[in-house]
Design an enzyme around this catalytic site. Structure first.
Site, short mmCIF file in Angstrom:
data_model
loop_
_atom_site.label_atom_id
_atom_site.label_comp_id
_atom_site.label_asym_id
_atom_site.label_seq_id
_atom_site.Cartn_x
_atom_site.Cartn_y
_atom_site.Cartn_z
N ASP A 269 37.93 -23.19 42.75
CA ASP A 269 38.88 -22.99 43.83
C ASP A 269 39.01 -21.48 44.07
O ASP A 269 38.48 -20.66 43.32
CB ASP A 269 40.25 -23.65 43.54
CG ASP A 269 41.04 -23.86 44.84
OD1 ASP A 269 40.63 -23.33 45.89
OD2 ASP A 269 42.05 -24.57 44.81
C1 NOJ Z 1 42.70 -22.96 48.01
C2 NOJ Z 1 43.02 -24.43 48.01
O1 NOJ Z 1 43.58 -24.80 46.78
C3 NOJ Z 1 41.83 -25.31 48.31
O2 NOJ Z 1 42.26 -26.63 48.43
C4 NOJ Z 1 41.15 -24.84 49.55
O3 NOJ Z 1 40.08 -25.69 49.84
C5 NOJ Z 1 40.69 -23.41 49.34
N1 NOJ Z 1 41.84 -22.57 49.10
C6 NOJ Z 1 39.91 -22.88 50.51
O4 NOJ Z 1 40.73 -22.67 51.59
#
Ligand code: NOJ
Length: 737
Positions: A269
């Site tokens: 993530d």
């Molecule tokens: C952080 C988020 O937790 C995740 O779900 C998301 O896909 C990414 N950022 C990218 O935006």
């Protein structure tokens, strides 16, 4: 490209080039500004290093992405195309209800269709991957991201997760997976694992779960989506057993790869690799990179780690080059599976965008799905509203005339093309007087980002006065209340999940002059609304309904579409009950009444039951259920048992009922949940009509992690419940022998 050619390409790449493939940067860093959801790291990287990266996130639009891809490929030593990713969660430009609302449809068919539309629009906009489905089981309504999940039940989440994968990747109805086909986008299961269980519902908080709960409740939906062929997985921000996911070897190499058989691309993530420094398990970015690669993370989303240190770690002998080859190959393979070496833009085209984005067909599905995601909580003979002359409606509230109904994870470029409730009601040709009544947010509790509401006391009073006058002048009041969309989503946790105080004040003021109140509640989570229920004759939960929200609300309020949604999360009576979920474990001092007297399970000052249970939802007719009959009283392991009920429409309108099957394992070697959803079926019934509904029960449905951590069933008694929600008392029992 043949696999052999990919191997050849890999063989000809330098270590830096291979590492580059394993890096994802935000579009803003290499192109024009894009949507960035996390903290922006100040990655001051040399141009040559950026020129080698494998992927970009956060930018859409066929024109911009084509330009970026062209420029990038021209510079890249092997002209390897970028993988372009984005958060397409509940639609791209045509916005569907938030996933929590989609959960309330209990309809894998609709969920698959919505994902298909999202995929068509996203690929036309030049994207290759969507960061969806989010399959975190959620039990704590304080957490902002419950909106992004389909709810609190492992079985429902698994069914809907599979449907999303089929819709995105175009592998529905027995079709084999071919990501090169037009309209197919790669899906990404997230957040592995158990991001949905942060302590106290606090964002970016750690998770403490037993392995049994993890495996039995949290893993099934991820696993189901992986088995359905989802090609990517994202790590989660949280720790499990005190290890952050992006550095958790057991979780990634053993559970994900070995046990679940996942062969696709594992991405971290956003900056989660570097966040292991803050977690206190990596001294610096270099060590974070090492932990992540050893755990099996193939792509580092936006941190300093891989791009700066992975090559060096290989050179120093701390990381085997084989691990880099493995990660890089997975990136190349996904690019190849998407056909990017032949067509780096995939379906991205300005003409196609014009043709499909917000097209009539997509909007019509969004309208249908939104209506079916609404949950009717209460109705004292007031709904559906009548369209005749002397039934003037006062449409009141901060949600009455706004397009901001698309939830926290949607970024429509033309939000003004959404339909407000006022527009939707006006389209029905009814007599209407509208008044905002108050602002969406209290001045002391503003949303995390975005628009703030600033106003004076006088301005607020003027709005309230207008609303009261409107209420006096009308037969019925439709009151549109709710939380701001930015009160939810990532970083949107709340300790107080009631509605804003000015909105409650508005409700009471209106209730003083007109008792015929229908309250429409907008929210990204189960909010605490007993006071709203008490003061309204009808309550309709509409979550964040999306582009066609206004039409869908009007359709349901006027009975042109019958409500059929069922709660995908319990609605708590008070914040103190949270986390509250139906499939809880049995206690040594049960409390049937729910209100505590003496030394039994529960609270002194609150019921143990939610305001409305999981699976609950009314419509404009009523249903009757016969007793449950079973094909046999005992079942051998290889046998299939059939459970049957007859459901009848005892009201006056044709409608759909979601018939739900729950099982209880009466005694196990470890404590078992009070009830577990194991099936559901939708039946449409005309007034007076009866239908037999049958469910098959197999031994596989009775398995769990026993005292020895074996996933098997144990002989003994089981209850079978079939009814209209998780609170059903309609029960039969059998023995597994
Ligand atoms: C952080 C988020 O937790 C995740 O779900 C998301 O896909 C990414 N950022 C990218 O935006």
């Amino acid at each position: 490209m043949e696999y052999k050619q990919l191997e050849h390409l890999l063989h000809n790449m330098s270590l830096e080039e291979k590492v580059g493939q394993m890096v994802q940067l935000p579009a803003g860093m290499i192109a024009k500004e894009g949507v960035i959801t996390g903290q922006i790291d100040n990655l001051h990287l040399p141009k040559e290093q950026k020129a080698l990266i494998g992927s970009v996130l956060g930018l859409t639009g066929a024109k911009d992405l084509r330009e970026m891809q062209e420029n990038f490929m021209a510079e890249h030593p092997h002209h390897i195309p970028l993988l372009l990713m984005y958060d397409v969660i509940n639609g791209m430009e045509t916005i569907f209800p938030i996933p929590l609302g989609q959960g309330c449809t209990f309809s894998p068919e609709l969920v698959e269709q919505a994902a298909r539309v999202a995929a068509k629009e996203a690929t036309a906009s030049g994207l290759h991957v969507t960061f969806s489905p989010m399959l975190d089981l959620v039990r704590d309504a304080r957490w902002g991201r419950v909106m992004e999940s389909t709810g609190e039940d492992p079985y429902l989440n698994a069914e809907l997760g599979k449907a999303m994968v089929r819709g995105y990747q175009g592998s529905g109805k027995g079709e084999t997976l071919d990501l090169t086909k037009e309209g197919n986008i790669a899906g990404c299961v997230k957040h592995f694992a158990a991001y949905g269980a942060p302590l106290g519902g606090r964002e970016y908080e750690n998770v403490e779960l037993s392995e049994r709960t993890l495996r039995e409740d949290y893993f099934p939906a991820y696993q189901a989506a992986i088995e359905e062929g989802c090609v990517m997985v994202m790590t989660s921000f949280n720790t499990l057993n005190r290890i952050p996911s992006s550095g958790n070897k057991w979780l990634m190499r053993k559970v994900l790869r070995e046990e679940m058989g996942f062969e696709g691309l594992l991405i971290s993530d956003y900056s989660a690799v570097d966040e292991m420094i803050n977690h206190g398990i990596a001294a610096d970015s270099r060590e974070a990179a090492k932990l992540a690669i050893l755990a099996g993370v193939d792509m580092d989303m936006v941190s300093n780690a891989y791009i700066r240190y992975l090559a060096e770690l290989v050179r120093s002998g701390e990381v085997e080059e084989r691990l880099v080859d493995e990660g890089c190959m997975r990136v190349l393979k996904l690019k190849n599976d998407l056909g990017l070496f032949e067509n780096p833009f995939k379906d991205g085209s300005v003409e196609k965008e014009q043709e499909v984005l917000l097209c009539r067909e997509h909007r019509s599905l969004a309208r249908d799905m939104a209506a079916k995601s609404f949950v009717l909580l209460k109705n004292e003979d007031i709904l559906p509203l009548k369209k005749n002359a002397n039934s003037k409606v006062a449409l009141i509230g901060p949600y009455a005339d706004t397009v901001e109904m698309y939830g926290a994870w949607s970024f429509p470029k033309k939000p003004e093309l959404s339909v407000t409730i006022k527009q939707g009601m006006e389209a029905k040709g009814v007599e209407l007087v509208a008044a905002k009544g108050c602002f969406m947010q209290d001045e002391d509790k503003q949303a995390k980002v975005g628009q703030k509401d600033t106003y004076t006391k006088e301005e607020l009073e003027a709005l309230m006065k207008q609303a009261v006058e409107a209420a006096v002048s009308a037969e019925t009041v439709v009151l549109c209340l709710g939380e701001h969309r930015e009160y939810t989503g990532e970083g949107g946790s709340r300790a107080d999940i009631t509605l804003p105080k000015h909105q409650m004040e508005l409700l009471h003021k209106v209730a003083k002059v007109n008792k015929n109140i229908v309250t429409v509640v907008f929210s990204g989570r189960p909010v605490v609304i007993p006071e709203v229920v008490e003061n309204s004759k009808a309550v309709l939960m509409v979550w964040m309904p999306g582009t066609e929200g206004g039409n869908a609300v009007a359709d349901v309020l006027y009975g042109d579409v019958m409500p059929e949604g069922k709660l995908s999360m319990c609605l708590p009576r008070s914040v103190g009950q949270v986390p509250i979920f139906y499939n809880k474990f049995r206690t040594g001092r049960p409390n049937e009444e729910g209100t505590r007297v003496g030394f039994i399970h529960g609270y002194i000052d609150e019921s143990i039951y939610p305001l409305y249970p999981f699976g609950y939802g009314l419509t404009y007719t009523s249903f009757g259920y016969s007793e449950v009959t079973l094909s046999k009283e005992t079942m051998a392991k290889e046998e299939i048992l059939t459970a049957t009920v007859t459901v009848s429409n005892t009201g006056k309108r044709e409608a759909v009922e979601t018939v739900q099957l729950y099982l209880t394992d009466v005694k196990g070697s470890v404590v078992r949940p009070v009830k577990m959803l194991k099936g559901f079926q939708k039946v449409s019934l005309k007034p007076g009509e009866c239908k037999r509904v049958q469910f098959e029960i197999t031994e596989e449905m009775l398995r769990f992690y026993t005292i020895d951590m074996e996933y098997v069933s144990e002989p003994g008694e089981f209850y079978v419940w079939i009814g209209s929600d998780s609170d059903t008392k309609n029960k039969a029992s059998f023995r597994l022998v």
